[in-house]
Design a protein around this motif. Structure first.
Motif, mmCIF file in Angstrom:
data_model
loop_
_atom_site.group_PDB
_atom_site.id
_atom_site.type_symbol
_atom_site.label_atom_id
_atom_site.label_comp_id
_atom_site.label_asym_id
_atom_site.label_seq_id
_atom_site.Cartn_x
_atom_site.Cartn_y
_atom_site.Cartn_z
ATOM 1 N N GLU A 43 -4.528 2.192 -7.549
ATOM 2 C CA GLU A 43 -5.718 1.482 -7.530
ATOM 3 C C GLU A 43 -4.357 -0.400 -7.230
ATOM 4 O O GLU A 43 -5.248 -1.094 -6.185
ATOM 5 C CB GLU A 43 -6.384 0.653 -8.791
ATOM 6 N N ILE A 101 -5.136 7.739 -0.731
ATOM 7 C CA ILE A 101 -4.625 7.781 -2.224
ATOM 8 C C ILE A 101 -6.214 8.469 -2.768
ATOM 9 O O ILE A 101 -5.133 9.573 -3.545
ATOM 10 C CB ILE A 101 -5.535 5.840 -2.122
ATOM 11 N N ASP A 102 -6.967 8.642 -2.645
ATOM 12 C CA ASP A 102 -8.244 9.241 -3.219
ATOM 13 C C ASP A 102 -7.993 10.887 -3.101
ATOM 14 O O ASP A 102 -7.933 11.716 -4.266
ATOM 15 C CB ASP A 102 -9.502 9.595 -2.592
ATOM 16 N N TYR A 146 1.115 -0.402 0.598
ATOM 17 C CA TYR A 146 -0.169 -0.374 0.001
ATOM 18 C C TYR A 146 0.825 1.165 -0.018
ATOM 19 O O TYR A 146 0.523 2.184 -0.681
ATOM 20 C CB TYR A 146 -0.637 -0.215 1.453
ATOM 21 N N ILE A 195 -7.332 4.432 2.832
ATOM 22 C CA ILE A 195 -8.159 4.142 1.579
ATOM 23 C C ILE A 195 -8.427 5.561 0.899
ATOM 24 O O ILE A 195 -8.714 6.420 -0.299
ATOM 25 C CB ILE A 195 -9.205 3.205 1.578
ATOM 26 N N ARG A 254 -4.963 0.079 -3.395
ATOM 27 C CA ARG A 254 -6.498 0.044 -2.634
ATOM 28 C C ARG A 254 -7.062 -1.176 -2.930
ATOM 29 O O ARG A 254 -6.791 -1.859 -1.748
ATOM 30 C CB ARG A 254 -7.052 0.930 -4.324
#
Length: 338
Positions: free
Chosen positions: A308, A330-331, A213, A327, A311
Motif C-alpha cells: 500500500e 504490486i498486486d 515505490y 501498480i 501504491r
C-alpha cells in the motif's frame, strides 16, 4: 498463479503483469539481446555459468521496472536498455553469490551454478557480471544513474554481510530483519525504478516517488518470499518448500513464531535453527507453530502494508499506462501466496 489477496479497498481482478510485459516487450527484446552479448567472454567458463542462470526462466521484473519507469516520463534514448541490463546483471551476480553463501542446491527449478561448477566459479562469474554492469552504466553517461546503482551495489553487499552476521540468531528483531531485506532485496528494486525517471530528466518529486515505490515493492516482494517458503508450492517457487528452514535462515515467520511461542516452543526453534534439526518432521512442526501463532498470515499482512505504501507513492503522478502497469506489479507480487 494464486488467488489475489485483497490488499486495498474494494475487490480487484486477478493480478497480472501482462500490461507491464506488453509495454516493455520491444525494449526487453533489446535487453535480452544485450544480456547475451555482455555475458559473453573468451574465457569459456564465464558464458557457461552466466547463461545457466540467465536462461533459467526468471521474470526479469527489475529491468522491466527500469524500462517502464523511463517510458513513463517520455524517455526516447538508448540508455534505459543499458541500465536495465545493468540491473539484471547486478541481480544475477547477487544470486550467484547468494547461492554460495547459503550453500543452496536449487535455483528456479534447476541446479545452482555452484553445484555444477563450484563455489569459486560462481563467485568469480558474479564478479564478472558486476564489472560488465558498471561498464554499461559508464557508457550511459549519467553520473546520477551511476551513483544510484553503484550505491545500491554497496548496500546489497552490506545486506549480505548483515544477514551473515545474524545467521541462526533467533534473537533477531523484526526491525533488524527489515534492515537486512531492505538492503539485500529492496535496494535494487528501488534503484531499478529510480534510474528510469533520472535518465528521462524527470523532476525530483517524480524520482522520489519511483524510489519509494521500488523500495516498498521490494520489501513486500521479499516478505512474500519469506511466507512462501512455508506455504508455497515447489513448482512455483523455483526451490523446495522449507529451503529457508533447512538452511537455518531466520526470516520473519520464524521471528514471529519464536517470539510468540511458549518456552518449550522456543526450545524447538533453537534445536531446529541453531542445531540444524531440520528434517521433514521438524519442518511440519515449524509450519504448525507458525500457523498457530499467525506468523505466516502476519508476514503476508506486513507485505500488504508495504504494498500500500508503494501504491501511495505513485498516487500523485499523472495517469499513464506505465503507472497502471507498475501498480499491477504490486498486486501480482502479493498474489503469489494462495
Amino acid at each position: 498463479m494464486g488467488v489475489v489477496l485483497n490488499i486495498g479497498e474494494g475487490k480487484r481482478e486477478a493480478a497480472s503483469i501482462k500490461e507491464l510485459l506488453d509495454l516493455t516487450a520491444a525494449d526487453m527484446a533489446r535487453v535480452n539481446k544485450l544480456i547475451l552479448s555482455k555475458a559473453g567472454s573468451d574465457v569459456e567458463m564465464i558464458p557457461e555459468v552466466a547463461n545457466h542462470l540467465i536462461s533459467s526462466g526468471g521474470k526479469r521484473l527489475r529491468p522491466m521496472l527500469t524500462l517502464a519507469a523511463a517510458q513513463m516520463f517520455g524517455y526516447s534514448g538508448e540508455g534505459h536498455i543499458q541500465l536495465a541490463t545493468s540491473v539484471e546483471f547486478m541481480h544475477t551476480a547477487t544470486l550467484l553469490h547468494d547461492d554460495v553463501v547459503d550453500e543452496s542446491g536449487m535455483r528456479r527449478g534447476k541446479q545452482t551454478a555452484r553445484t555444477i561448477w563450484g563455489n569459486q566459479a560462481s563467485v568469480l562469474v558474479g564478479d564478472f557480471l558486476l564489472g560488465q554492469a558498471f561498464r554499461m552504466m559508464v557508457d550511459v553517461g549519467s553520473l546520477e544513474a551511476l551513483e544510484i546503482l553503484s550505491t545500491a551495489a554497496t548496500v546489497i553487499a552490506e545486506g549480505e554481510v548483515m544477514q551473515l552476521a545474524a545467521a541462526k540468531n533467533l534473537e533477531t528483531t523484526e526491525d533488524e530483519h527489515f534492515a537486512v531485506i531492505k538492503a539485500k532485496t529492496a535496494a535494487l528494486f528501488s534503484a531499478a525504478a529510480e534510474v528510469g525517471p533520472v535518465i528521462a530528466g524527470a523532476a525530483k518529486p517524480a524520482r522520489a516517488a519511483l524510489r519509494s515505490y521500488g523500495m516498498n515493492l521490494g520489501l513486500a516482494f521479499q516478505l512474500i518470499d519469506d511466507a512462501l517458503d512455508y506455504s508455497g508450492d515447489s513448482s512455483n517457487l523455483g526451490k523446495n518448500v522449507g529451503d529457508d528452514f533447512r538452511e537455518g535462515k531466520v526470516t520473519l515467520p520464524v521471528i514471529l513464531a519464536y517470539r510468540r511461542g511458549t518456552a518449550a516452543e522456543r526450545e524447538f526453534w533453537k534445536g531446529a535453527i541453531e542445531a540444524n534439526a531440520t528434517d521433514d518432521a521438524a519442518l511440519e512442526k515449524a509450519i504448525g507453530l507458525m500457523t498457530r501463532h499467525g506468523a505466516i498470515a502476519d508476514t503476508i499482512g506486513r507485505a500488504r502494508h508495504f504494498g500500500e505504501i508503494a501504491r501511495d507513492a505513485l498516487a500523485p503522478l499523472d495517469a499513464t499506462p506505465q503507472k497502471a502497469a507498475l501498480i499491477d506489479v504490486i498486486d501480482f507480487c502479493i498474489s503469489r501466496v494462495v
